[in-house]
Motif scaffolding. Sequence first.
Motif, short mmCIF file in Angstrom:
data_model
loop_
_atom_site.label_atom_id
_atom_site.label_comp_id
_atom_site.label_asym_id
_atom_site.label_seq_id
_atom_site.Cartn_x
_atom_site.Cartn_y
_atom_site.Cartn_z
N ASP A 122 -31.95 -28.67 -94.25
CA ASP A 122 -32.97 -28.58 -93.20
C ASP A 122 -33.49 -29.95 -92.81
O ASP A 122 -33.72 -30.22 -91.61
N ARG A 123 -33.66 -30.82 -93.80
CA ARG A 123 -34.14 -32.17 -93.50
C ARG A 123 -33.11 -32.93 -92.66
O ARG A 123 -33.47 -33.61 -91.68
N ASP A 126 -33.21 -31.51 -89.21
CA ASP A 126 -34.39 -31.98 -88.49
C ASP A 126 -34.23 -33.43 -88.05
O ASP A 126 -34.65 -33.80 -86.94
#
Length: 241
Positions: A122-123, A126
């Motif tokens: 997810d990081r 993002d």
Amino acid sequence: MAERSPRRERQRAEAVGLDTPREARRQLLSRPQVDPDAFGRASEAFARFMGTGRFLVYMTAFVAVWLAWNTFAPDRLQFDPRALNYTLLTLILSLQASYAAPLILLAQNRQDDRDRVLNEQDRARDERGLADTEYLTREVAALRIALRDVATRDFVRSELRSVLEELREEDAEREGREPGKRKGGGKKRKRSGERAEDTAAQAPPEEPVEGPVEGPAPGAGRERADGPTADAGQPGGSPSS
């Protein structure tokens, strides 16, 4: 002997350098090889089953049957009598708790690892989304700067309206100038007419000719044309009557 042991250790250290790997020692007993993924899946399944209502119902029914049998059954049929405070049941429950705790911890560790991997993904996602957003923002800003010099629809309409207003003003000015020119031309015509009338009034009236008016005799034109030239050539000559 104490002096010899450091010498032997030094000799061994000199003989075996740090760049040489150690030889694998043979183990007397081989360690059991367990697949961590399979064991982890089993522990997760067990922990997931223990966290359901079905396990609680089964566990409650098992304990109730155990206590009822060892309480109301005949003494010769009881295998965990009440007189011994249900020792076997206590041992089974403690053994089950001792195994359940590490299995639950193992399942929790696997879930933490899975969550950590998901958080890293997810990081990264993002970060890519933020980079894409910044790139698109810069592109939009560049397009706005480039479109400042491009004629838009509103700009073209405003320019056409201004040009149309200028043309209307020029037409109005021309229409205002043309009536003045026409009035000046009328005045000039009146003045020329008055001058023609004055000249006509000042001219002497022509005498009427008595008798029938005959046409010009043949050769009159020649005499008139030759007469003045001939008279002009003779000194003191008078015009012929």
